[in-house]
Design a protein around this motif. Structure first.
Motif, PDB file in Angstrom:
ATOM      1  N   HIS A  59       0.807  -1.213   0.000  1.00  0.00           N
ATOM      2  CA  HIS A  59       0.000   0.000   0.000  1.00  0.00           C
ATOM      3  C   HIS A  59       0.844   1.269   0.000  1.00  0.00           C
ATOM      4  CE1 HIS A  59      -3.056  -2.904   0.805  1.00  0.00           C
ATOM      5  NE2 HIS A  59      -3.992  -1.990   0.961  1.00  0.00           N
ATOM      6  N   ASN A  61      -0.550   4.841   0.770  1.00  0.00           N
ATOM      7  CA  ASN A  61      -1.455   5.940   1.095  1.00  0.00           C
ATOM      8  C   ASN A  61      -1.127   6.434   2.504  1.00  0.00           C
ATOM      9  OD1 ASN A  61      -3.080   4.269   2.961  1.00  0.00           O
ATOM     10  ND2 ASN A  61      -3.977   3.349   1.123  1.00  0.00           N
ATOM     11  N   THR A  92     -11.513   2.066   3.214  1.00  0.00           N
ATOM     12  CA  THR A  92     -11.204   2.553   1.868  1.00  0.00           C
ATOM     13  C   THR A  92      -9.709   2.488   1.572  1.00  0.00           C
ATOM     14  OG1 THR A  92     -11.406   4.408   0.342  1.00  0.00           O
ATOM     15  CG2 THR A  92     -11.181   4.958   2.668  1.00  0.00           C
ATOM     16  N   ASP A  95      -8.771  -1.237   1.001  1.00  0.00           N
ATOM     17  CA  ASP A  95      -9.275  -1.741  -0.277  1.00  0.00           C
ATOM     18  C   ASP A  95      -8.608  -1.093  -1.486  1.00  0.00           C
ATOM     19  OD1 ASP A  95     -12.767  -2.168   0.792  1.00  0.00           O
ATOM     20  OD2 ASP A  95     -10.979  -3.405   1.076  1.00  0.00           O
ATOM     21  N   ASN A  96      -7.956   0.046  -1.295  1.00  0.00           N
ATOM     22  CA  ASN A  96      -7.348   0.770  -2.418  1.00  0.00           C
ATOM     23  C   ASN A  96      -5.896   1.058  -2.108  1.00  0.00           C
ATOM     24  OD1 ASN A  96      -9.798   1.319  -4.188  1.00  0.00           O
ATOM     25  ND2 ASN A  96     -10.493   2.090  -2.211  1.00  0.00           N
ATOM     26  N   THR A 104      -2.796   8.690  -2.020  1.00  0.00           N
ATOM     27  CA  THR A 104      -4.149   9.021  -1.577  1.00  0.00           C
ATOM     28  C   THR A 104      -4.174   9.045  -0.054  1.00  0.00           C
ATOM     29  OG1 THR A 104      -4.545   6.669  -1.928  1.00  0.00           O
ATOM     30  CG2 THR A 104      -5.437   8.161  -3.563  1.00  0.00           C
ATOM     31  N   SER A 232     -15.787   5.917  -8.348  1.00  0.00           N
ATOM     32  CA  SER A 232     -14.424   5.724  -7.861  1.00  0.00           C
ATOM     33  C   SER A 232     -14.432   4.789  -6.664  1.00  0.00           C
ATOM     34  CB  SER A 232     -13.812   7.057  -7.453  1.00  0.00           C
ATOM     35  OG  SER A 232     -12.681   6.818  -6.638  1.00  0.00           O
ATOM     36  N   PRO A 233     -13.618   3.707  -6.714  1.00  0.00           N
ATOM     37  CA  PRO A 233     -13.568   2.795  -5.571  1.00  0.00           C
ATOM     38  C   PRO A 233     -13.079   3.476  -4.287  1.00  0.00           C
ATOM     39  CG  PRO A 233     -11.935   2.197  -7.246  1.00  0.00           C
ATOM     40  CD  PRO A 233     -12.785   3.256  -7.839  1.00  0.00           C
ATOM     41  N   LEU A 234     -12.382   4.592  -4.426  1.00  0.00           N
ATOM     42  CA  LEU A 234     -11.954   5.328  -3.238  1.00  0.00           C
ATOM     43  C   LEU A 234     -13.188   5.743  -2.427  1.00  0.00           C
ATOM     44  CD1 LEU A 234      -9.282   7.737  -4.799  1.00  0.00           C
ATOM     45  CD2 LEU A 234      -8.853   5.602  -3.594  1.00  0.00           C
ATOM     46  N   CYS A 237     -15.774   2.292  -1.604  1.00  0.00           N
ATOM     47  CA  CYS A 237     -15.280   1.456  -0.512  1.00  0.00           C
ATOM     48  C   CYS A 237     -15.409   2.135   0.837  1.00  0.00           C
ATOM     49  CB  CYS A 237     -13.820   1.073  -0.734  1.00  0.00           C
ATOM     50  SG  CYS A 237     -13.615  -0.015  -2.140  1.00  0.00           S
TER      51      CYS A 237
END
Lengths: 417, 381
Positions: A59, A61, A92, A95-96, A104, A232-234, A237
């Motif tokens: 990840h 973020n 979120t 998941d992203n 992000t 957007s999955p952001l 989620c």
């Protein structure tokens, strides 16, 4: 073997088995607790935080950078007054995983108290995202006095449109990731009632997403006002698209220069815009409109979420403080091809986007140029920064047109620590 | 959705009317059943693990459905969901499963010797045969509601049990998050790989959280027996091979499932099952057997015949494209499988497929020769 007996012997916990046999009854899911799904409290004890800690190795973020196993262990079982949990804040971001180039945020607030209860996560996230802003030691200035803006009218030959947006949350109601349908409808009711009280050039109308006619929908699309269910999955989620399009809508004034989105990514998003380069007027209307709406909700006993550490409280930590993005669509055919363009923007604390908004590419030579920062500087400071910056960019463009050279400006100072 | 149980208590301070979802544009089983009165009756309840009514129905609220396709619109978060919310789920089940009543009993039969024939479907027409089902491990929450810790525990238990399989069932586990590019490509080429769900029906229920953590694929070395871990259910079990020997596919299916069940039992875990609902799975549509037995079969002529749909209906079969649910048929090749899941045993359902496909192939051959099929059209099963 009879079915219920079979269930008993297949269980893992012999204590429960003996207890239920001793009680002389085999009925009821509650008695077979340990053979059935674990009660929530039992689950918490059976699975220590280490069992639930997310795998964040791939990840990139802000949440993944800040969430250590120790922080997770400390916060996992805490609840905000609205019973929002850490796992829900970070879903979120889990998941992203993010993008190597774009960091992000990776977490959202479910309510105002999330920022306090989960401060050990949110504080470092805020610091990371907002250039070192420390909510424990610093205060955020709010200033909505548009009269302070100077040189706020741009050359129309270059600036095609000007826009200022922010968000506002209604104190006492959960935010979009967490709100129930009733809460979301209450947000809609409070906001729409208040907006009905606007007068003069701010007189307008509300269009509920679920109820609008096809004609109204097409008009809103043509005006570039319509927002759609997030893809957007952001956002999806983070549970923000639940119950769509219930209690979502768009309000705008008759002049189509002041627009409010209800229950999209925040309780409200407030937008002031017009064609041409009169950013000063856009900001004046922005401030005046915001103040009037605030006054109208206060008359009915409501207020916006705000505090002096974080400014205006919004769903995404990236929008804390002012939540303000002031920007223009500006033609910069020569400057945009100059290799120093990015550096100039960086030093001016500006960012470029395509004319479709975030994550779009520029078409032709027209760019969306806006402020990078949100927290630590006031609304007036940020708009002035955009004004000064855009004027500088236009100067550069004009110079390049005449074959003259341009200079990269010195980097702007961050907020006072 | 994984909201804390006490979140539901806070919603109760609003009236039922204020919380009731707007289902005016909806066409799914949940929307047909969930009246405002029923919502009021059930909204204060929750299962021991904290799954609430709103959790059950979220996917149905978010996905209004299609005028022609009736989706289910609700899911279970744990085994007890079907008890605690029976006033919603019983009518949904009844509607979805051909009138299956709350008092009905479901028969389980995994004895493949009871299947008659099925070993001689014409391989010139039947390209492949496949049987799938799902299993849930008692004591753990289901995919819409499980925590990461629980999902990982399900994965660990599954790997342990599957690793103990021997003979032609011996195989290997590939965790989704750890597989190499070469492994991934091989799984794609074998048509074994499942991907993160994209269907909003699944996403809205919370099943894709934490992807790809604790998800994986196990298959035997012969590539005829396959288990999906933590996709839409705890386990999806698939037996498949090229050609028309459905009997062999079903035999391996039953043997494999029975072995896996006993391996879990040895470790102190049972599958979720009861005599009313059979095997308990996440989606009410998969209760009972959870079984879909199907073939990829060439029916270029039959599929253009005016009576095709009617024949399928009478045989209690359904057609899909060869990409699976919600895909179109390519080159006259159809996926033909049983329409039912609950109220018939595994053997009965596979028998329907075997007999039905045999008949369809006969009809195809007649149409090829320009003959009529009128005398072959069956009565309603």
């Amino acid at each position: 073997m009879s079915n219920s007996f079979r269930r008993l012997v297949s269980g893992r916990n012999t204590m429960a088995l003996l207890a239920s046999l001793g009680a002389g009854t085999m009925a009821g899911g509650l008695l077979l607790h340990d053979n059935s799904s674990l009660a929530a409290e039992t689950k918490t004890k059976l699975y220590p935080p280490s069992a639930d800690f997310p795998d964040l190795r791939k990840h990139n973020n802000c949440m993944a950078s800040a969430l250590t196993p120790a922080v997770y262990a400390k916060l996992r079982d805490k609840l905000t007054p609205n019973n929002w949990t850490l796992d829900q804040c970070i879903q979120t971001g889990v998941d992203n995983p993010g993008h190597p180039f774009i960091k992000t945020v990776g977490c959202v607030a479910g309510d105002e108290e999330s920022y306090e209860v989960f401060a050990e996560l949110f504080d470092p996230v805020i610091k990371d995202r907002h250039n070192g802003y420390n909510p424990r030691t610093m205060t955020h200035p709010t200033d909505l006095d548009a009269s302070k803006i100077t040189n706020g009218v741009f050359d129309d030959n270059y600036v095609l449109s000007s826009r200022v947006r922010t968000g506002r949350s209604i104190r006492g109601l959960s935010l979009p990731p967490a709100c129930s349908r009733a809460e979301r409808r209450e947000v809609e009711r409070v906001v729409v009632t208040a907006l009905a009280g606007l007068k003069g050039e701010l007189t307008g109308r509300y269009y509920s997403l679920g109820d609008m006619t096809e004609k109204e929908q097409q008009q809103l699309i043509d005006d570039h006002f319509l927002f759609d269910k997030p893809v957007s999955p952001l956002l999806t989620c983070a549970f923000m698209a639940r119950d769509w399009p219930d209690a979502r809508g768009i309000w705008h004034n008759n002049e189509k220069t002041f627009l409010i989105w209800v229950n999209e990514e925040d309780h409200t998003r407030v937008i002031s815009m017009e064609k041409g380069g009169n950013m000063k007027r856009v900001f004046e209307r922005f401030c005046s409109g915001l103040k009037q709406v605030e006054h109208l909700i206060q008359e009915r006993g409501w207020e916006f979420m705000w505090n002096e550490r974080l400014g205006y409280i919004l769903t995404c930590p990236s929008n804390l403080g002012t939540g303000l993005r002031a920007g223009v669509h500006v033609r910069l055919p020569k400057l945009s091809k100059d290799p120093r363009f990015s550096k100039i923007l960086d030093n001016l604390r500006l960012q470029k986007r395509g004319t479709g908004g975030v994550d779009t590419a520029a078409t032709g030579d027209t760019f969306d140029i806006s402020n990078l920062d949100r927290l630590g500087k006031s609304e007036v400071e940020l708009v002035q920064l955009v004004v000064d910056g855009v004027n500088y960019l236009i100067e550069c463009e004009k110079k390049l047109e005449k074959g003259q050279d341009i200079k990269v400006p010195a980097p702007l100072v961050q907020f006072k620590k | 959705m994984p909201f804390g149980n006490t979140h539901n208590q806070l919603k109760l301070k609003f009236s039922s009317e204020q919380e009731y979802p707007d289902l005016s544009k909806h066409n799914n089983h949940m929307a047909k059943v969930l009246t405002p009165d029923l919502y009021e009756q059930l909204r204060s309840k929750q299962t021991p693990s904290g799954f609430t009514l709103d959790d059950v129905i979220q996917t149905g609220v978010d996905n209004p459905g299609h005028p022609f396709i009736m989706t289910v619109g609700c899911v279970a978060g744990d085994e007890e969901t079907y008890e605690v919310f029976k006033d919603l789920l019983d009518p949904v089940i009844q509607d979805r499963h051909g009138g299956y009543k709350p008092t009905d009993k479901h028969k389980t039969d995994l004895n493949s010797a009871n299947l008659k024939g099925g070993d001689d479907l014409d391989p010139n027409y039947v390209l492949s045969s496949r049987v799938r089902t799902g299993r849930s491990i008692r004591g753990f929450c289901l995919p819409p509601h499980c925590s990461r810790g629980e999902r990982r525990a399900v994965e660990n238990l599954s790997i342990e049990a599957l690793d103990a399989l021997t003979g032609d069932l011996k195989g290997k586990y590939y965790a989704l998050k750890n597989m190499t590019d070469a492994e991934q490509q091989q799984l794609i080429d074998d048509h074994f790989l499942f991907d993160k769900p994209v269907s909003p029906l699944l996403l809205a229920s919370g099943m894709a959280r934490d992807w790809p953590d604790a998800r994986g694929i196990w298959h035997n070395d012969n590539k005829t027996f396959l288990v999906w871990v933590n996709e839409e259910d705890h386990l999806r079990v698939i037996s498949m091979q090229k050609g028309g020997n459905m009997k062999e596919v079903f035999t391996r299916f039953c043997t494999g499932l029975t072995k896996i069940e006993s391996l879990f039992k040895e470790r102190g875990h049972a599958f979720m099952w009861n005599e009313h609902l059979g095997y308990v799975l996440t989606c009410p549509s998969n209760l009972g057997t959870g079984l879909r037995a199907g073939v990829h079969v060439k029916l270029p002529n039959m599929s253009k015949h005016a009576k095709f749909e009617e024949v399928l209906k009478r045989l209690r079969l359904q057609k899909r494209g060869t990409g699976g649910v919600d895909t179109a048929a390519v080159g006259g090749v159809f996926d033909i499988s049983n329409a039912d899941r609950l109220g018939f045993s595994e053997v009965e359902l596979v028998q329907m497929v075997v007999d039905g496909v045999k008949l369809l192939v006969e009809m195809e051959k007649k149409l090829e020769k320009g003959q009529s099929i009128e005398d072959l059209v069956p009565a309603q099963k």
